[in-house]
Design a protein around this motif. Structure first.
Motif, PDB file in Angstrom:
ATOM      1  N   MET A 132       0.855  -1.180   0.000  1.00 36.19           N
ATOM      2  CA  MET A 132       0.000   0.000   0.000  1.00 36.19           C
ATOM      3  C   MET A 132       0.898   1.240   0.000  1.00 36.19           C
ATOM      4  O   MET A 132       1.901   1.294   0.695  1.00 36.19           O
ATOM      5  CB  MET A 132      -0.909  -0.009   1.224  1.00 36.19           C
ATOM      6  CG  MET A 132      -1.814   1.182   1.274  1.00 36.19           C
ATOM      7  SD  MET A 132      -3.162   1.085   2.475  1.00 36.19           S
ATOM      8  CE  MET A 132      -2.324   1.087   4.006  1.00 36.19           C
ATOM      9  N   GLN A 133       0.523   2.220  -0.806  1.00 39.05           N
ATOM     10  CA  GLN A 133       1.228   3.495  -0.873  1.00 39.05           C
ATOM     11  C   GLN A 133       0.284   4.606  -0.454  1.00 39.05           C
ATOM     12  O   GLN A 133      -0.875   4.619  -0.857  1.00 39.05           O
ATOM     13  CB  GLN A 133       1.688   3.796  -2.292  1.00 39.05           C
ATOM     14  CG  GLN A 133       2.733   2.875  -2.845  1.00 39.05           C
ATOM     15  CD  GLN A 133       3.051   3.267  -4.270  1.00 39.05           C
ATOM     16  OE1 GLN A 133       2.171   3.335  -5.106  1.00 39.05           O
ATOM     17  NE2 GLN A 133       4.319   3.519  -4.534  1.00 39.05           N
ATOM     18  N   THR A 134       0.803   5.557   0.326  1.00 37.53           N
ATOM     19  CA  THR A 134       0.004   6.709   0.731  1.00 37.53           C
ATOM     20  C   THR A 134       0.829   7.965   0.534  1.00 37.53           C
ATOM     21  O   THR A 134       2.021   7.987   0.842  1.00 37.53           O
ATOM     22  CB  THR A 134      -0.428   6.599   2.205  1.00 37.53           C
ATOM     23  OG1 THR A 134      -1.215   5.421   2.366  1.00 37.53           O
ATOM     24  CG2 THR A 134      -1.255   7.796   2.639  1.00 37.53           C
ATOM     25  N   GLN A 135       0.178   8.997  -0.012  1.00 32.10           N
ATOM     26  CA  GLN A 135       0.833  10.299  -0.148  1.00 32.10           C
ATOM     27  C   GLN A 135      -0.156  11.377   0.275  1.00 32.10           C
ATOM     28  O   GLN A 135      -1.354  11.286   0.002  1.00 32.10           O
ATOM     29  CB  GLN A 135       1.274  10.558  -1.587  1.00 32.10           C
ATOM     30  CG  GLN A 135       1.960  11.900  -1.725  1.00 32.10           C
ATOM     31  CD  GLN A 135       2.593  12.117  -3.073  1.00 32.10           C
ATOM     32  OE1 GLN A 135       2.427  11.321  -3.994  1.00 32.10           O
ATOM     33  NE2 GLN A 135       3.311  13.196  -3.209  1.00 32.10           N
ATOM     34  N   LYS A 136       0.367  12.398   0.937  1.00 33.66           N
ATOM     35  CA  LYS A 136      -0.460  13.539   1.341  1.00 33.66           C
ATOM     36  C   LYS A 136      -0.075  14.749   0.492  1.00 33.66           C
ATOM     37  O   LYS A 136       1.091  14.951   0.171  1.00 33.66           O
ATOM     38  CB  LYS A 136      -0.271  13.843   2.814  1.00 33.66           C
ATOM     39  CG  LYS A 136      -0.834  12.744   3.709  1.00 33.66           C
ATOM     40  CD  LYS A 136      -0.862  13.150   5.160  1.00 33.66           C
ATOM     41  CE  LYS A 136      -1.376  12.027   6.021  1.00 33.66           C
ATOM     42  NZ  LYS A 136      -2.795  11.841   5.993  1.00 33.66           N
ATOM     43  N   THR A 182      -5.407  13.083   0.929  1.00 27.28           N
ATOM     44  CA  THR A 182      -4.687  11.830   1.121  1.00 27.28           C
ATOM     45  C   THR A 182      -4.999  10.894  -0.041  1.00 27.28           C
ATOM     46  O   THR A 182      -6.161  10.621  -0.327  1.00 27.28           O
ATOM     47  CB  THR A 182      -5.091  11.158   2.445  1.00 27.28           C
ATOM     48  OG1 THR A 182      -4.856  12.083   3.518  1.00 27.28           O
ATOM     49  CG2 THR A 182      -4.292   9.894   2.690  1.00 27.28           C
ATOM     50  N   VAL A 183      -3.941  10.433  -0.705  1.00 26.11           N
ATOM     51  CA  VAL A 183      -4.070   9.486  -1.822  1.00 26.11           C
ATOM     52  C   VAL A 183      -3.492   8.154  -1.371  1.00 26.11           C
ATOM     53  O   VAL A 183      -2.345   8.088  -0.921  1.00 26.11           O
ATOM     54  CB  VAL A 183      -3.312   9.981  -3.068  1.00 26.11           C
ATOM     55  CG1 VAL A 183      -3.438   8.979  -4.205  1.00 26.11           C
ATOM     56  CG2 VAL A 183      -3.796  11.352  -3.496  1.00 26.11           C
ATOM     57  N   THR A 184      -4.295   7.102  -1.472  1.00 26.42           N
ATOM     58  CA  THR A 184      -3.850   5.765  -1.092  1.00 26.42           C
ATOM     59  C   THR A 184      -4.070   4.816  -2.258  1.00 26.42           C
ATOM     60  O   THR A 184      -5.143   4.807  -2.858  1.00 26.42           O
ATOM     61  CB  THR A 184      -4.634   5.251   0.133  1.00 26.42           C
ATOM     62  OG1 THR A 184      -4.492   6.201   1.189  1.00 26.42           O
ATOM     63  CG2 THR A 184      -4.129   3.904   0.589  1.00 26.42           C
ATOM     64  N   ILE A 230      -8.973   8.557  -2.774  1.00 28.34           N
ATOM     65  CA  ILE A 230      -8.583   9.955  -2.607  1.00 28.34           C
ATOM     66  C   ILE A 230      -9.570  10.586  -1.637  1.00 28.34           C
ATOM     67  O   ILE A 230     -10.774  10.618  -1.893  1.00 28.34           O
ATOM     68  CB  ILE A 230      -8.579  10.705  -3.951  1.00 28.34           C
ATOM     69  CG1 ILE A 230      -7.583  10.035  -4.912  1.00 28.34           C
ATOM     70  CG2 ILE A 230      -8.227  12.177  -3.742  1.00 28.34           C
ATOM     71  CD1 ILE A 230      -7.601  10.596  -6.318  1.00 28.34           C
ATOM     72  N   ALA A 231      -9.053  11.080  -0.512  1.00 24.43           N
ATOM     73  CA  ALA A 231      -9.893  11.677   0.528  1.00 24.43           C
ATOM     74  C   ALA A 231      -9.434  13.102   0.814  1.00 24.43           C
ATOM     75  O   ALA A 231      -8.250  13.417   0.689  1.00 24.43           O
ATOM     76  CB  ALA A 231      -9.823  10.845   1.798  1.00 24.43           C
ATOM     77  N   GLY A 232     -10.385  13.954   1.199  1.00 20.92           N
ATOM     78  CA  GLY A 232     -10.074  15.322   1.598  1.00 20.92           C
ATOM     79  C   GLY A 232     -10.792  16.371   0.771  1.00 20.92           C
ATOM     80  O   GLY A 232     -10.915  17.519   1.183  1.00 20.92           O
TER      81      GLY A 232
END
Length: 83
Positions: free
Chosen positions: A1-5, A20-22, A39-41
Motif C-alpha cells: 500500500m502506498q500513501t501520499q499527502k 490523502t491518496v492511497t 482519494i480523501a479530503g
C-alpha cells in the motif's frame, strides 16, 4: 500500500486542505487483479478500482491514473506534495 499527502488550495480561495491518496495492494479479481485508489479530503471522496492482467500491471496503471483523478477532483486550484 502506498500513501501520499498533498495540500490543496481551492481555486476559489479558502482554507487549504490536506488530501490523502492511497493505492492499495493489487488483489485477484477473477482472472484479473485490481488495485484500489482512494482519494480523501475533497468535498466528495473518490474511490476507484483499477484493473490489470496481473498484480504488477494493476499497480502501474493505478499509479498512472492518480494524476488524472486528482485533476478531476480538484477542479483547479493548487496541489502541492507534503513531505
Amino acid at each position: 500500500m502506498q500513501t501520499q499527502k498533498l495540500q490543496w488550495i481551492p481555486p476559489e480561495g479558502g482554507a487549504p486542505r490536506t488530501i490523502t491518496v492511497t493505492i492499495g495492494a493489487p488483489e485477484p479479481q477473477g482472472e484479473m487483479y485490481a488495485a484500489v485508489v482512494d482519494i480523501a479530503g475533497f468535498d466528495e471522496p473518490c474511490t476507484k478500482r483499477i484493473y490489470g492482467a496481473d498484480a504488477e500491471q494493476a499497480a502501474e496503471l493505478a499509479s498512472k491514473t492518480v494524476p488524472t483523478l486528482l485533476d478531476l477532483c480538484a477542479r483547479g486550484g493548487t496541489l502541492t506534495p507534503i513531505d
